[in-house]
Design an enzyme around this catalytic site. Structure first.
Site, short mmCIF file in Angstrom:
data_model
loop_
_atom_site.label_atom_id
_atom_site.label_comp_id
_atom_site.label_asym_id
_atom_site.label_seq_id
_atom_site.Cartn_x
_atom_site.Cartn_y
_atom_site.Cartn_z
CB SER A 1 -7.81 3.30 2.88
OG SER A 1 -7.01 2.68 3.85
CB SER B 1 -8.25 0.55 5.57
OG SER B 1 -8.99 1.75 5.56
CE LYS C 1 -3.90 1.79 2.76
NZ LYS C 1 -4.73 1.53 3.96
#
Lengths: 560, 560
Positions: free
Chosen positions: A215, A239, A131
């Site tokens: 996310s 997330s 990420k």
């Protein structure tokens, strides 16, 4: 010279696309109408047989093949660089690629293997996607903010820019992992969809009318497309779990302090009432376990001051399998079918029921779970997101003057508001602790209801009211946020796919709240058809070993 | 009807004294000039031979004698009630007594033992004293605040008043401990001396010109006098270690999350950047260990949401003894002789040197420890005490209108000031985390300096610049606070006693700072003569097993 945010964003977007070698570019990107599902057969059209074999093997399988000398790290890396390139073109899931560095690392690993006749570590030759909060040398970190382009976390001329690596990155290199790309996030990280002014919107590979979650939505889309076998996301309100669930993946939200977050970019850094945690997403439960176990083998507590000295506890995993494989043993699960405010859409309700049935069929027990003070606890948890009145995120937007996505302004407005004081924060912390205590007591009290004398082993529960949300449709966080508020361990288990023929609201369904009405009206069996549907298994704090084993076991019961 | 604070305080003070049975009252309390040291022979004058034997046995010895049926729980309890009564009259160290309840509990334990031929738990029949933050049914908790008299933590007509028990109290009862008194604290808990408007000032039993330390100063005085074999205090800036050190006791400051704080009264509850922790003080290291090990046997993580699932790790203790008892093994210690701002007074400097010599003589290594960013780290730690601008403590004072002790106003002023905002707090949290990371790295880096390839095992360091402070003389917290800021494990080890004939500043000593000048001028070899002198052994986070074993071993080397 002032550069407008649009030019910066466009240049960055173009640079990402240009980083994809011409040989891997797709001549014409189909629309969602033309190609709703780009996984499986569609993706395979672009790949060689070997590339398909490699990219459709899970991380554990890849590690085994490379360790056995059957596949080279270079071949594996190249296959995933290729498939990740396809994924990005179709889904907008990458913020950074660094394929050349990855291939050089893979080459070095192959040389190491050739010389030492052994692997460097348990992740030797396994590509791992990250990420876009991880710092990797020679690679930018924007976290979706235009104002972070060309800076270190928004700070210009910071000596760490281009040189600094997050602690977990150091550990991944020690373990032999190959790093090759960083994945998209919603700017601020605080949304269940992935959207920002650089890459635009990250789509769900299984259903390009739907979001990939957030996310860690780039991770979800990329791994869901098999452009990565194993990736790392973060979770402060769902997330990791939302993208895992929306993309048919396993993923774990560990308790804070289990895995190292040291040296990562973040929003609201220093807010320490509810901490964001880092954790893996992968195509199989055993691959998620491989990552957790591998990281713990690095003694992260010696390098990250917030990590607790708690090595992998094999006996806790063994206990699960001993019970699973014993005619005498028995698990008990609690089930939370609805939070009472937004009922799960039909595919999700069906998935929960499938899990309950599979567990009961295997001889275990499922009892209803009454989540004490559920929404009050969630309220105290959500308050922590805006202790600073949005100062941190609005400061980041102000760096470039870029506009704020609606998915973010729904929580943060369009300008900062008043900050909470120390006393406000302390009062909220006390309320949270009292809620946690009540929860512990309620959990303990199930010992008298399970029939085994032991309390429940885990809670089965939806992770969202939706299989995946439509753009701007992710509006209800309550199914994930309670876990963050309690700092519990949760593993997402993929269950089934939405089916327009069976997943329908009952005729005359009456929404139980305005929020439920929104979810009800948002549901469209046609659009959702085929989307992944998942549940989460929630365990107490620091139950990573147990929950990973239970998730793998439940996955087996479901035929996953 | 408004009652003035003085009447309330006087009535409470009298009630405490009146709770002492007439047979145990001392006819005339000597002044400090008349009787500086009230331990040992002086105290024994008031006690029977059996009472002396019981009260001068450590907690482990008591548990053994009771478990063997040699002593009854009632006899043990009565002996300690007697000696605690003497302690309070001479030192002002108790806030509450509940001897009748204790004797009833002891009687029940004896009956249990007679019936089952076994103990109820590892603390069966062991009297345990509690700092006045623990809630015990039918007993008040004032924490030294006049405004808390007749309330539950300052709240009137709260249903918990008189009925509620802290989680640790529940566990102590399960373990078979006998609870019989609660000990004095400085109001607010935020001082290294123990003073409040109820009991006045708690004196040091070994040297009644000096303080007993704080904030667990009642515990320190009581156990130092042998009015308790084992007690529980709390520590947010040295509050277990200072009283342990000043009274010649062993005491541990565990890492936050190891032992259960759930349901205890506190100051600034909900401030969660630097947490107060609970831990035992006792006359021997093995008694401190007994308490930690016993509490962990109760799985406190199932009842306190902030406790980490970490049972007693016997192998970590065994490792220490294996090295200690092996001709080959070797420990390495770092030593921090001075923080560079306030040099330890001569007895403390000598004690540190004695420990270094004893360790080196036993074949281990001691290297200098350079504490990275020591004072900057302490500054971020101390800031957490006043995030709320003193609102919490000034609100508590305002309940009665009582005056604030100078030892408190030195940190909190006489009125609240501005609160810190969420952003201020977050920034401080980030600074603290960065300091912790720097500290970890520095600790790891000693691996190249020890000669063993391993980093240092612990740091030897003073716990205060003073053997014990004179009233209003405790002014320098830096020797303890850094440990709280890092959340490290620290065990206090008693070393020696101040000796007026040898403990002198070098002729022509030049103070290195204004604070050092204060400490220098405060030192009076005559007044300090005979006072206990101790050091702390500091280990990394969650090293309770290792540090307790090391403390016991170092104690043995010193002949303790």
């Amino acid at each position: 010279m002032v550069t407008d945010w649009k030019s910066l964003a466009t240049a960055k977007r173009e640079a990402i696309l240009q980083s994809i070698p011409p040989k891997w570019r797709i001549a014409k990107i189909p629309t969602a109408e033309e190609q709703k599902d780009v996984t499986g057969a569609y993706a395979q059209e672009f790949l060689s047989q070997k590339e398909i074999e490699i990219t459709e093997t899970d991380a554990v399988g890849i590690a085994e093949k490379v360790a056995a000398g059957q596949w080279s790290a270079v071949d594996v890396t190249e296959a995933f660089c290729h498939r990740a390139s396809l994924a990005h073109q179709l889904l907008n899931c990458l913020h950074e690629t660094f394929f050349d560095a990855a291939l050089a690392d893979a080459k070095a690993l192959d040389a190491y293997y050739a010389e030492h006749k052994k692997t460097k570590g348990p992740l030797h030759g396994v590509p791992v996607s990250l990420k876009d909060q991880f710092h990797v040398k020679n690679v930018e970190t924007t976290m979706g903010y235009v104002g972070w382009i060309g800076t270190f976390e928004g700070k210009k001329e910071d000596p760490r820019q281009g040189t600094y690596e997050s602690e977990l990155v150091r550990e991944l290199r020690e373990l032999g992992a190959v790093l090759y790309c960083k994945t998209s996030v919603p700017h601020t990280l605080m949304a269940g969809e992935t959207v920002n002014n650089i890459i635009g919107y990250t789509w769900n590979p299984k259903d390009r009318f739907l979001c990939s979650g957030g996310s860690s939505g780039g991770e979800g889309a990329l791994i869901g497309f098999r452009g990565s076998p194993l990736g790392l996301g973060t979770d402060i309100g769902g997330s990791i779990r939302i993208p895992a669930g929306f993309n048919g993946l396993f993923g774990i939200r560990p308790s804070a302090g289990r895995l190292p977050y040291e040296g990562m970019a973040n929003s609201m850094d220093g807010q320490n009432s509810v901490l964001s945690v880092v954790g893996p997403l992968a195509t199989t439960a055993r691959s998620v376990k491989l990552m957790v176990q591998s990281l713990l083998s690095q003694s992260p507590w010696l390098y990250d001051p917030l990590v607790v000295e708690m090595p992998w506890r094999q006996e806790q995993e063994d206990d699960v399998w001993n019970t699973a494989n014993s005619a005498l043993g028995e698990f008990t699960f609690g089930v939370l079918k609805t939070d009472g405010v937004v009922n799960p859409q039909p595919p999700v309700a069906r998935a929960v029921q499938m899990v309950v049935k599979a567990i009961e069929k295997a001889g275990h027990k499922v009892i209803p779970w009454e989540s004490p003070d559920h929404h009050a606890g969630i309220t105290t948890t959500l308050k922590t997101w805006t202790f600073d009145g949005g100062k941190d995120v609005h400061d980041a937007f102000a760096l470039s003057g870029e506009p704020i996505a609606e998915q973010i302004s729904m929580s943060y407005g369009n300008a900062p508001t008043d900050q909470k004081t120390a006393s406000d924060i302390a009062a909220n912390n006390v309320a949270q602790r009292q809620w946690k205590k009540k929860y512990l007591d309620a959990w303990n009290s199930t010992a008298s209801a399970t029939g085994t004398g032991n309390p429940i082993d885990a809670i089965i529960c939806p992770l969202a009211p939706y299989p995946a949300a439509r753009p701007k449709g992710y509006r209800w966080y309550a199914y994930t946020v309670w876990v963050n508020g309690l700092d519990y361990t949760s593993v997402v288990v993929p269950v089934t796919n939405a089916d327009k023929n069976i997943d329908k609201y009952e005729p005359g369904y009456t929404p139980v709240s305005d929020h439920d009405k929104t979810a009800f009206e948002d549901y469209d069996a046609e659009i959702y058809d085929g989307a992944h549907v998942s549940v989460q298994l929630v365990g107490r704090r620091f139950q990573e070993e147990k929950m990973l084993a239970l998730a793998e076991y439940v996955g087996q019961l479901l035929g996953k």
